[in-house]
Scaffold this motif. Structure first.
Motif, mmCIF file in Angstrom:
data_model
loop_
_atom_site.group_PDB
_atom_site.id
_atom_site.type_symbol
_atom_site.label_atom_id
_atom_site.label_comp_id
_atom_site.label_asym_id
_atom_site.label_seq_id
_atom_site.Cartn_x
_atom_site.Cartn_y
_atom_site.Cartn_z
ATOM 1 N N THR A 15 8.758 -15.082 -5.995
ATOM 2 C CA THR A 15 8.126 -16.305 -5.505
ATOM 3 C C THR A 15 7.456 -16.038 -4.172
ATOM 4 O O THR A 15 7.969 -15.256 -3.361
ATOM 5 N N LEU A 16 6.316 -16.666 -3.977
ATOM 6 C CA LEU A 16 5.615 -16.568 -2.700
ATOM 7 C C LEU A 16 5.748 -17.858 -1.899
ATOM 8 O O LEU A 16 5.151 -17.991 -0.839
ATOM 9 N N MET A 17 6.537 -18.796 -2.401
ATOM 10 C CA MET A 17 6.730 -20.048 -1.687
ATOM 11 C C MET A 17 7.467 -19.801 -0.381
ATOM 12 O O MET A 17 8.335 -18.922 -0.299
ATOM 13 N N PRO A 18 7.141 -20.571 0.656
ATOM 14 C CA PRO A 18 7.847 -20.422 1.930
ATOM 15 C C PRO A 18 9.291 -20.876 1.808
ATOM 16 O O PRO A 18 9.650 -21.625 0.899
ATOM 17 N N GLY A 41 2.061 -19.291 2.557
ATOM 18 C CA GLY A 41 2.925 -19.059 1.405
ATOM 19 C C GLY A 41 2.635 -20.014 0.273
ATOM 20 O O GLY A 41 2.599 -19.616 -0.901
ATOM 21 N N ARG A 42 2.410 -21.293 0.600
ATOM 22 C CA ARG A 42 2.103 -22.273 -0.439
ATOM 23 C C ARG A 42 0.759 -21.968 -1.095
ATOM 24 O O ARG A 42 0.602 -22.152 -2.309
ATOM 25 N N ILE A 43 -0.198 -21.507 -0.313
ATOM 26 C CA ILE A 43 -1.506 -21.154 -0.884
ATOM 27 C C ILE A 43 -1.375 -19.971 -1.831
ATOM 28 O O ILE A 43 -1.947 -19.962 -2.929
ATOM 29 N N LEU A 44 -0.615 -18.961 -1.432
ATOM 30 C CA LEU A 44 -0.447 -17.785 -2.283
ATOM 31 C C LEU A 44 0.234 -18.151 -3.603
ATOM 32 O O LEU A 44 -0.158 -17.675 -4.675
ATOM 33 N N GLN A 45 1.254 -18.982 -3.522
ATOM 34 C CA GLN A 45 1.921 -19.414 -4.745
ATOM 35 C C GLN A 45 0.985 -20.268 -5.584
ATOM 36 O O GLN A 45 0.938 -20.143 -6.814
ATOM 37 N N ALA A 46 0.213 -21.134 -4.932
ATOM 38 C CA ALA A 46 -0.684 -22.030 -5.653
ATOM 39 C C ALA A 46 -1.778 -21.268 -6.385
ATOM 40 O O ALA A 46 -2.093 -21.595 -7.538
ATOM 41 N N VAL A 47 -2.379 -20.279 -5.742
ATOM 42 C CA VAL A 47 -3.445 -19.544 -6.420
ATOM 43 C C VAL A 47 -2.879 -18.765 -7.606
ATOM 44 O O VAL A 47 -3.523 -18.640 -8.657
ATOM 45 N N HIS A 63 -8.894 -26.473 -6.475
ATOM 46 C CA HIS A 63 -7.674 -26.483 -7.285
ATOM 47 C C HIS A 63 -6.497 -25.938 -6.482
ATOM 48 O O HIS A 63 -5.387 -26.464 -6.528
ATOM 49 N N VAL A 64 -6.744 -24.861 -5.756
ATOM 50 C CA VAL A 64 -5.677 -24.187 -5.015
ATOM 51 C C VAL A 64 -5.139 -25.077 -3.902
ATOM 52 O O VAL A 64 -3.924 -25.250 -3.753
ATOM 53 N N THR A 80 -10.685 -15.764 3.246
ATOM 54 C CA THR A 80 -12.139 -15.900 3.247
ATOM 55 C C THR A 80 -12.645 -16.640 2.015
ATOM 56 O O THR A 80 -13.653 -17.339 2.079
ATOM 57 N N ASP A 81 -11.959 -16.480 0.890
ATOM 58 C CA ASP A 81 -12.383 -17.129 -0.352
ATOM 59 C C ASP A 81 -11.255 -17.024 -1.376
ATOM 60 O O ASP A 81 -10.166 -16.531 -1.070
ATOM 61 N N LYS A 82 -11.527 -17.484 -2.592
ATOM 62 C CA LYS A 82 -10.530 -17.467 -3.655
ATOM 63 C C LYS A 82 -10.060 -16.047 -3.954
ATOM 64 O O LYS A 82 -8.857 -15.795 -4.132
ATOM 65 N N GLN A 83 -10.996 -15.111 -4.014
ATOM 66 C CA GLN A 83 -10.621 -13.736 -4.331
ATOM 67 C C GLN A 83 -9.698 -13.147 -3.274
ATOM 68 O O GLN A 83 -8.737 -12.439 -3.599
ATOM 69 N N ASP A 84 -9.970 -13.444 -2.017
ATOM 70 C CA ASP A 84 -9.123 -12.944 -0.939
ATOM 71 C C ASP A 84 -7.702 -13.479 -1.088
ATOM 72 O O ASP A 84 -6.721 -12.729 -0.958
ATOM 73 N N ALA A 85 -7.567 -14.769 -1.364
ATOM 74 C CA ALA A 85 -6.234 -15.356 -1.540
ATOM 75 C C ALA A 85 -5.516 -14.739 -2.738
ATOM 76 O O ALA A 85 -4.322 -14.417 -2.666
ATOM 77 N N PHE A 86 -6.238 -14.559 -3.829
ATOM 78 C CA PHE A 86 -5.627 -13.983 -5.033
ATOM 79 C C PHE A 86 -5.231 -12.529 -4.796
ATOM 80 O O PHE A 86 -4.170 -12.077 -5.249
ATOM 81 N N ALA A 87 -6.075 -11.796 -4.078
ATOM 82 C CA ALA A 87 -5.749 -10.401 -3.776
ATOM 83 C C ALA A 87 -4.490 -10.311 -2.918
ATOM 84 O O ALA A 87 -3.622 -9.447 -3.147
ATOM 85 N N GLN A 88 -4.367 -11.198 -1.921
ATOM 86 C CA GLN A 88 -3.175 -11.188 -1.077
ATOM 87 C C GLN A 88 -1.936 -11.583 -1.880
ATOM 88 O O GLN A 88 -0.851 -11.031 -1.678
ATOM 89 N N ALA A 89 -2.086 -12.546 -2.795
ATOM 90 C CA ALA A 89 -0.961 -12.944 -3.639
ATOM 91 C C ALA A 89 -0.520 -11.783 -4.520
ATOM 92 O O ALA A 89 0.684 -11.512 -4.659
#
Length: 230
Positions: A15-18, A41-47, A63-64, A80-89
């Protein structure tokens, strides 16, 4: 960012939730950095969950942030964008999975190498089986996320291969039948496991956990064959 990648704080389920989902009220309740870490953390889990539900292409920043319950400005303060968030997740989830495997193998550190190998494969399968959104996002959805994510996936596979190489080195010291495979052989074994898992995950109805248990025996067989090939 909430990094759960080591030690006893690592959860049994990815889980990436805080740690704190509901931020306390009041200016002095949490520092600015703590608030930011919780939002990240919530953004990473959401994406991760949005890509699992909609697919990467159909997922939007709107959506995220809706699922994460954060503002658009909070999103762009960290990514920076959706891809950045998804890559970090994906990166954070991959680190968690590697740590889960490491910890499971450490629990049987005194066992024979075949048992240690089996424990590692079981941890790999359990990690995805217990976190269906991770399984769908990072084994299926990632393939539509572009070259950056595909390159990142290659690096993760190489990290798995290095861990398998260390197991092979230790096993060779205790069993003359074991040799140290080449890097390509190791990546091939890891890639075969990923391919088998991906096939099951793709065939699993949305929202249901993939039944990966039947893959334990064939994946262990493949890994043992690579480690004991003449």
């Amino acid at each position: 960012m909430n990094n759960r990648g080591s030690g006893e704080d690592l959860p049994a389920t990815l889980t990436l939730m805080p740690n704190r989902l509901d931020l306390p009220r009041g200016r002095a309740a949490l520092s600015g950095s703590e608030v930011a870490a919780s939002q990240q953390g919530r953004i990473l889990q959401a994406v991760t969950e949005e890509v699992a539900a909609r697919g990467y292409t159909a997922t939007s920043v709107q959506h995220v942030i809706g699922r994460a319950r954060v503002s658009r400005s909070a999103f762009y303060a960290s990514f920076t964008d959706k891809q950045d968030a998804f890559a970090q997740a994906h990166l954070q989830a991959s680190r968690q999975l590697l740590e889960l495997i490491h910890n499971r193998v450490a629990e049987v550190a005194d066992a024979a190498w075949r048992e240690r190998l089996r424990a590692g494969v079981q941890a790999y399968l359990d990690g995805f089986e217990n976190a269906p959104a991770y399984a769908v996002s990072f084994m299926v959805g990632l393939r539509a996320a572009g070259p950056l994510l595909l390159d990142q996936r290659d690096h993760v596979l190489e990290r798995h291969a290095r861990n398998l190489a260390r197991l092979a080195e230790n096993a060779a010291a205790e069993d003359p039948a074991v040799h140290c495979p080449s890097n390509l052989e190791l990546i091939g074994a890891i890639g075969a496991a990923d391919e088998l898992a991906t096939r099951v995950i793709r065939a699993t109805p949305p929202g249901q956990p993939p039944e990966l248990g039947p893959l334990l025996a064939p994946i262990v067989t493949i890994h043992e064959a690579v480690l004991t090939a003449p």
